[in-house]
Design an enzyme around this catalytic site. Structure first.
Site, PDB file in Angstrom:
ATOM      1  N   SER A  42       7.432  21.735  15.414  1.00 22.97           N
ATOM      2  CA  SER A  42       8.497  21.547  16.660  1.00 22.97           C
ATOM      3  C   SER A  42       8.407  22.877  17.692  1.00 22.97           C
ATOM      4  CB  SER A  42       9.968  21.421  16.315  1.00 22.97           C
ATOM      5  OG  SER A  42      10.635  21.273  17.412  1.00 22.97           O
ATOM      6  N   TYR A  71      16.750  23.806  11.493  1.00 19.11           N
ATOM      7  CA  TYR A  71      15.638  22.768  11.873  1.00 19.11           C
ATOM      8  C   TYR A  71      14.536  23.713  12.455  1.00 19.11           C
ATOM      9  CZ  TYR A  71      13.160  19.640  14.901  1.00 19.11           C
ATOM     10  OH  TYR A  71      12.132  18.862  15.313  1.00 19.11           O
TER      11      TYR A  71
END
Ligand code: NAP
Length: 246
Positions: free
Chosen positions: A145, A159
């Site tokens: 990501s 995350y």
């Protein structure tokens, strides 16, 4: 048309994983569509894969659970044959908040799903793909990501950290198995229009993004399938940004 190979897609029931599963079928792969809880959506994707003349199976497995993953790859051996491609798309964002408000359980869930799950799926794939293990090679794409380089301060640093770990796994593993017929890459999407996002935040963010819009799951899937394909035969250990200049 004979099969191009067998692809396992974790988190294939929705979002990027669903788009990858469908595009893989168009490219000639038989596909195992993994899901955690959304059987109905996984079956919908399987129907589309089959409409392209490919074999599909759906398999419930929590990628945070090692035994679930081992059982899934054994089921794939039985139903579709030896896996030749793996896309690790199953993932979670974790709760939104500052680190000083995070619970240990939430941090562990993010790492067990995004990192441990990717590791164990890679292990099971390599046991079947690596020429050292009697396989005929293969290709792995992990979903990272843009958060891994942006940091996600104030939102979900656990995350972002988990996706940096996925990138480190990708670099190291690519070197470890480079001479064994297996390529390992990652795709690092920016903001993509899927159900992982709160739709209100997505709409508010859209005009602030460099292209004035989020990406689509299909746009990410195109990059994933290119990395899987023989056109990317000399590409390994790479993280490909699909982030619309973000
Ligand atoms: P999504 O639309 O929320 O879909 C998530 C998928 O992962 C679903 O198929 C879900 O299964 C599955 N999943 C979740 N936890 C799982 C678990 N423990 N075991 C097995 N499957 C699990 O998400 P997405 O946007 O497609 O994201 C896919 C990947 O891209 C993720 O790794 C995410 O971090 C990454 N990514 C997304 C974006 C973005 O903006 N969308 C940006 C960067 C990176 P169920 O349907 O059964 O719940």
């Amino acid at each position: 048309m004979s099969t191009k190979g067998v692809m396992v897609v974790t988190g294939g029931s929705r979002g990027i994983g669903a788009a990858v599963s469908i595009l893989a079928a168009k490219h000639g792969f038989d596909v195992c569509i993994n899901y955690k809880s959304n059987a109905e959506r996984a079956l919908e994707v399987a129907g589309i894969v089959e409409s392209h003349g490919r074999k599909a199976m759906v398999h419930q497995a929590d990628v945070a659970d090692e035994a679930d993953i081992v059982a899934m790859f054994a089921a794939v051996d039985q139903k579709l044959g030896r896996v030749t491609a793996l896309v690790n798309s199953g993932g979670v964002n974790g709760s939104i908040g500052r680190v000083d408000q995070m619970t240990g359980a939430d941090i562990r869930n993010v790492f067990q799903t995004n990192v441990d799950g990717t590791f164990i799926c890679c292990r099971e794939a390599l046991l079947r793909m690596s020429t050292k293990n009697g396989g005929h090679g293969g290709s792995i794409v992990n979903l990272s990501s843009a958060a891994a380089r942006l940091g996600a301060a104030g939102r979900n640093i656990h995350y972002a950290a988990s996706k940096r770990a996925v990138e480190a796994l990708t670099f190291g593993l690519a070197q470890e198995v480079a001479a064994e017929g297996v390529r390992v890459n990652a795709v690092s999407p920016g903001m993509i229009d899927t159900e992982i996002h709160d739709p209100i935040r997505l709409a508010a963010m859209a005009p602030k993004l460099p292209m004035g819009r989020p990406g689509t799951a299909d746009e990410v899937a195109n990059s994933v399938l290119w990395l899987i394909s023989e056109e990317a035969a000399y590409v390994s250990g790479t993280v490909l940004d699909v982030s619309g200049a973000r």
